[in-house]
Design a protein around this motif. Structure first.
Motif, short mmCIF file in Angstrom:
data_model
loop_
_atom_site.label_atom_id
_atom_site.label_comp_id
_atom_site.label_asym_id
_atom_site.label_seq_id
_atom_site.Cartn_x
_atom_site.Cartn_y
_atom_site.Cartn_z
N ARG A 163 40.40 32.53 54.61
CA ARG A 163 40.01 33.90 54.31
C ARG A 163 39.22 33.98 53.02
NH1 ARG A 163 45.31 34.56 55.83
NH2 ARG A 163 45.99 34.92 53.70
N VAL A 164 39.50 33.06 52.09
CA VAL A 164 38.77 33.07 50.83
C VAL A 164 37.30 32.78 51.06
CG1 VAL A 164 38.58 32.00 48.57
CG2 VAL A 164 40.82 32.40 49.56
N GLY A 165 37.01 31.68 51.78
CA GLY A 165 35.63 31.28 52.00
C GLY A 165 34.84 32.29 52.83
N GLN A 166 35.54 33.02 53.71
CA GLN A 166 34.86 33.95 54.60
C GLN A 166 34.74 35.35 54.01
OE1 GLN A 166 37.20 33.81 58.17
NE2 GLN A 166 36.59 31.72 58.68
N SER A 167 35.31 35.59 52.84
CA SER A 167 35.35 36.94 52.29
C SER A 167 34.00 37.36 51.73
CB SER A 167 36.41 37.03 51.20
OG SER A 167 36.06 36.19 50.13
N GLU A 168 33.75 38.67 51.77
CA GLU A 168 32.56 39.23 51.16
C GLU A 168 32.77 39.34 49.65
OE1 GLU A 168 29.68 40.08 52.53
OE2 GLU A 168 30.34 39.37 54.50
N PRO A 169 31.75 39.04 48.85
CA PRO A 169 31.91 39.19 47.40
C PRO A 169 32.12 40.64 47.03
CG PRO A 169 29.61 38.78 47.99
CD PRO A 169 30.42 38.58 49.24
N ALA A 170 32.88 40.87 45.96
CA ALA A 170 33.14 42.23 45.50
C ALA A 170 31.87 42.83 44.90
CB ALA A 170 34.26 42.22 44.46
N ALA A 171 31.81 44.16 44.94
CA ALA A 171 30.68 44.84 44.34
C ALA A 171 30.67 44.58 42.83
CB ALA A 171 30.77 46.34 44.62
N PRO A 172 29.50 44.51 42.21
CA PRO A 172 29.44 44.28 40.76
C PRO A 172 30.25 45.32 40.00
CG PRO A 172 27.26 44.07 41.74
CD PRO A 172 28.16 44.60 42.82
N GLY A 173 31.11 44.85 39.10
CA GLY A 173 31.91 45.76 38.29
C GLY A 173 33.15 46.31 38.96
N ALA A 174 33.39 45.92 40.23
CA ALA A 174 34.56 46.44 40.94
C ALA A 174 35.84 45.85 40.36
CB ALA A 174 34.47 46.11 42.42
N PHE A 175 36.90 46.65 40.37
CA PHE A 175 38.23 46.21 39.96
C PHE A 175 38.94 45.77 41.23
CE2 PHE A 175 42.65 46.79 38.56
CZ PHE A 175 42.60 46.22 37.29
N VAL A 176 39.13 44.46 41.40
CA VAL A 176 39.60 43.89 42.66
C VAL A 176 41.12 43.75 42.63
CG1 VAL A 176 39.42 41.94 44.26
CG2 VAL A 176 37.42 42.66 42.91
N ILE A 177 41.77 44.25 43.68
CA ILE A 177 43.22 44.21 43.76
C ILE A 177 43.65 43.47 45.02
CG2 ILE A 177 45.35 45.57 43.89
CD1 ILE A 177 43.92 47.79 42.41
N ALA A 178 44.41 42.42 44.84
CA ALA A 178 45.00 41.68 45.95
C ALA A 178 46.40 42.21 46.20
CB ALA A 178 45.06 40.18 45.63
N ILE A 179 46.66 42.66 47.42
CA ILE A 179 47.96 43.24 47.77
C ILE A 179 48.71 42.25 48.63
CG2 ILE A 179 49.14 45.23 48.77
CD1 ILE A 179 46.54 46.80 48.43
N ASP A 180 49.82 41.75 48.11
CA ASP A 180 50.54 40.65 48.75
C ASP A 180 51.89 41.12 49.28
OD1 ASP A 180 51.30 37.98 49.45
OD2 ASP A 180 52.52 37.95 47.63
N ALA A 181 52.08 40.99 50.59
CA ALA A 181 53.37 41.28 51.20
C ALA A 181 54.24 40.03 51.14
CB ALA A 181 53.18 41.73 52.65
N GLY A 182 55.35 40.10 50.43
CA GLY A 182 56.21 38.93 50.27
C GLY A 182 56.77 38.42 51.58
#
Length: 403
Positions: A163-182
């Motif tokens: 999923r990392v390699g296939q992901s789209e890059p974030a918009a410049p200046g975006a605050f990126v949040i990864a939401i992890d379900a334990g």
């Protein structure tokens, strides 16, 4: 970057979205186990012939049996740990694979693993015969197949998809949040005292609720670390967040305690020394996630120790504490909190030196009041709103300072 890990606990009723199933998984419809502390036999009845791979992992000593996509339909009591084994776990790893993890009470090895047609000719039987061995012999088993273990782990990771390699890059200046379900997959986590709902279902429901809530936040891009019922190791969760350039990771958990009267939310940050016995016990249980999933214990990441790294780690810890305080402020008067709601312990999922991290325990599944709330869709929406407010409060000074 910020890593936030959240945990939860409460009671009530809710319908969770069904996970996508593989096209045609095998089915194990019956199981049995017999034996003693010297020899133990496990028998699994499949509807079709399985292909298996066996490996050994130390600390704790485990026998891992990898399977194709498989559903397990027999009663849990039919495969309760006994004889050589003190714990037996089974379940999916992802859409294409499943796993049986046998944790040994004393070192053990398989002397036979045979797949044969059953008497009726309508299915296949997997017979696993284990016997005790010396610690020295078990360690030799592990070392002799270490190259194969690494290959199997890499294959399992590849099957989940990069999923990392296939992901789209974030918009410049975006605050990126990864939401992890334990938890997830073979690692079901805790179980509700009243409803028997599994923690992995609850955490995914909360993760999706927060993801939906953050869609409308300007300047924020959120993504789900675990999108379905799959197993991810603790290090994989951190790596996914870092490689996606996350400024914040929020992961949900819903633990249990022996004392069913204790309830309320807790926010954890990382520390080499736990703040109290409860924090230490919780960290120990959460850190066992990799062992449950049959993952090798790779220990702490190898990092160069220098003054720059130390300064980064200290800054990261300060950011973590700031986020923890923001969550507590949002929850006060709105969500039940335990005494001293900001605590700390050595959670492996929080160990990245450059990723500010918190673990949020939203409540306890051992408490019926908490369990009821955790299963309430309206409560999930409320928690998502309060976390969004905490993120806004935390994000403003971080962005202003160039974080």
């Amino acid at each position: 970057m910020l890593l936030v890990v959240a945990g939860a606990g409460a009671a009530g009723s809710v319908t969770f979205a069904a996970q996508a199933e593989p096209a045609d998984p095998l089915a194990v419809y019956a199981a049995r186990i017999v034996g003693d502390r010297a020899r133990t036999r496990i028998v699994l009845e499949f509807d079709r012939k399985p292909e298996i791979a066996v490996r050994y992992i130390a600390r704790p000593d485990r026998i891992v049996v990898d399977l194709p996509s498989t559903v397990f339909t027999f009663p849990e009591a039919d495969l309760e740990a006994r004889g050589l084994f003190r714990d037996i776990r089974y379940g999916s790893m992802d859409a294409d694979s499943a796993r049986l993890v046998l944790t040994a009470d004393r070192p053990a090895r398989l002397v036979a693993s045979e797949v044969m047609a059953n008497e009726s000719g309508t299915g296949y039987r997997l017979v696993l015969d284990a016997e005790m061995v010396s610690q020295q012999d078990f360690e030799k088993l592990v070392n002799d197949q270490s190259w194969m273990t690494a290959s199997v782990d890499a294959t399992a990771t590849a099957q989940r998809g990069d999923r990392v390699g296939q992901s789209e890059p974030a918009a410049p200046g975006a605050f990126v949040i990864a939401i992890d379900a334990g938890h997830g997959g073979i690692d079901a986590g805790a179980t509700g005292a009243a409803t028997k709902t599994q923690e992995k279902e609850i955490t995914l429901a909360f993760a999706k609720a927060l993801f939906d809530r953050l869609k409308g936040e300007p300047g924020i891009e959120a993504f789900l670390v675990r999108e379905g019922d799959e197993f991810l190791s603790l290090s994989e969760r951190v790596t996914i967040a870092r490689q996606r350039g996350a400024n914040l990771l929020i992961s949900f958990h819903a633990d249990t305690l022996r004392q069913s009267n204790i309830r309320g939310a807790t926010v954890y940050t990382i520390s080499d020394k736990a703040s109290d016995r409860m924090a230490a016990d919780l960290a120990e249980r959460e850190n066992l996630s990799d062992a449950v999933g049959g993952v090798s214990d790779t220990g702490e990441p190898a990092e160069v120790s220098d003054i720059l790294l130390d300064l980064t780690r200290r800054e990261t810890q300060a950011f973590s504490i700031s986020m923890a305080d923001s969550v507590v402020r949002s929850f006060e008067g709105q969500v039940a909190l335990i005494n001293n709601p900001h605590r700390y312990a050595g959670f492996r999922v929080l160990q990245a030196h450059d990723v500010p991290s918190i673990l949020l325990e939203l409540g306890f599944l051992s408490n019926k009041e908490d369990e009821k709330l955790l299963l309430d869709p309206a409560w999930r929406v409320k928690i998502a709103d309060l976390l969004a407010a905490a993120i806004r409060r935390y994000r403003l000074p971080v962005v202003a300072n160039g974080g």
